[in-house]
Design an enzyme around this catalytic site. Structure first.
Site, PDB file in Angstrom:
ATOM      1  CG  ASP A  14      30.351 -39.081 -20.461  1.00 26.78           C
ATOM      2  OD1 ASP A  14      29.406 -38.092 -20.768  1.00 26.78           O
ATOM      3  OD2 ASP A  14      30.252 -40.144 -21.020  1.00 26.78           O
ATOM      4  CB  SER A  15      27.271 -39.743 -17.532  1.00 23.21           C
ATOM      5  OG  SER A  15      27.247 -40.295 -18.907  1.00 23.21           O
ATOM      6  CB  CYS A  77      28.652 -35.088 -20.661  1.00 23.68           C
ATOM      7  SG  CYS A  77      26.938 -35.649 -20.632  1.00 23.68           S
ATOM      8  CD  GLU A 156      28.815 -46.395 -19.595  1.00 30.08           C
ATOM      9  OE1 GLU A 156      29.238 -46.821 -18.819  1.00 30.08           O
ATOM     10  OE2 GLU A 156      29.309 -45.314 -19.997  1.00 30.08           O
ATOM     11  CB  CYS A 188      25.036 -38.842 -27.009  1.00 30.28           C
ATOM     12  SG  CYS A 188      25.461 -39.922 -25.610  1.00 30.28           S
ATOM     13  CG  HIS A 190      27.978 -42.972 -23.998  1.00 25.81           C
ATOM     14  ND1 HIS A 190      27.942 -42.043 -23.278  1.00 25.81           N
ATOM     15  CD2 HIS A 190      28.228 -43.884 -23.160  1.00 25.81           C
ATOM     16  CE1 HIS A 190      28.111 -42.197 -21.933  1.00 25.81           C
ATOM     17  NE2 HIS A 190      28.083 -43.530 -22.058  1.00 25.81           N
TER      18      HIS A 190
END
Ligand code: DGL
Length: 270
Positions: A14-15, A77, A156, A188, A190
């Protein structure tokens, strides 16, 4: 490059932290499998980048993981799954599993009225990847999409609850609630970090879908189909990498996984 065997690891990327929501389910469901996680923290967020940049970053990560001998790659992702699967498949020879089709399937599996909300990054929403996947499976389904660009930086940053997150979530939820969606895809990886807040804001009648379970199931099916499942009963190893600030990544990953993450290695792309 090392020969792929049943004992080769699964690559997950993932990012940033988001893909850990998928990593966690993979580890729980298939404890005997070895997993290598890569968080492309030098480039997060992917969601506001161009399709070309997303494809380039994703392919670099995929090549790095292929070089570590993975037997399958999970693109944990949505942004990458929406824009970069063809480039990734061109860059590496291993089978690749994305998160969008599993998420669309899971949503249609629970939606009563077929009114599906989709939240994701700007890039994912722009791609209409979920809308296409859903319409492919059920023509008459209604979809409403909303980009929620502030969620990824909040996650994040380690802000997973509290007043600020709740205010932002209420703002984003407005149009979805007006459209009376019965199911909301957390498009997403996240966003599951914010699940308790999102559940409160959307109300108890709306089912929240994250693709982690369905993606893990698909991963297991693909491995079984290829005869590449690790022998049962063993304990897989875990390895983590980040492209920037690995200590910070280790701290937040440990908080998310509920277990200390001792070591996150650094790999620069230049
Ligand atoms: N977690 C990612 C996704 O599922 C990407 C977030 C980002 O880097 O913008 O889309």
């Amino acid at each position: 490059m090392a020969r792929v065997t049943k004992r080769s690891p699964i690559g997950v990327f993932d990012s940033g932290l988001g893909g850990l929501t998928v990593f966690k389910v993979l580890a729980r469901r298939m404890p005997e499998e070895s997993l290598i996680y890569f968080g492309d923290t030098a480039h997060v967020p992917y969601g506001s980048k161009s399709p070309e940049a997303i494809a380039r970053f994703s392919s670099e990560v995929a090549k790095f993981l292929a070089g570590r001998g993975i037997k399958l790659l999970v693109v944990a992702c949505n942004t990458s799954s929406a824009w970069a699967l063809p480039a990734i498949r061109k860059a590496v020879k291993v089978p690749v599993v994305g998160v969008i089709d599993p998420g669309a399937r899971a949503a249609l599996g629970v939606s009563r009225g077929g009114r599906i909300g989709i939240i994701g990054t700007e890039a994912t929403v722009k791609s209409e990847a979920y809308v296409k996947a859903i319409k492919n499976l059920r023509k008459g389904a209604k979809t409403v999409s909303a980009a929620c660009p502030l969620f990824v930086p909040l996650v994040e940053e380690g802000w997973w609850s509290g007043d600020v997150v709740e205010t932002v979530a209420r703002k984003y939820a407005g149009p979805l609630k007006s459209a009376r969606v019965d199911t909301l895809i957390l498009g997403c990886t996240h966003y599951p970090f914010l699940k308790p807040v999102l559940a409160r804001v959307m109300g108890s009648k709306v089912r929240l879908i994250d693709s982690a379970e369905e993606t893990a199931r698909e991963t297991e099916n693909v491995l079984c189909g290829l005869g590449l499942r690790a022998p049962r009963g063993g304990k897989g190893r875990r390895e983590m990498w980040a492209s920037d600030a690995p200590e910070r990544f280790a701290r937040l990953a440990g908080r998310m996984l509920g277990a200390k993450v001792k070591k996150v290695r650094l790999h620069h792309f230049d």
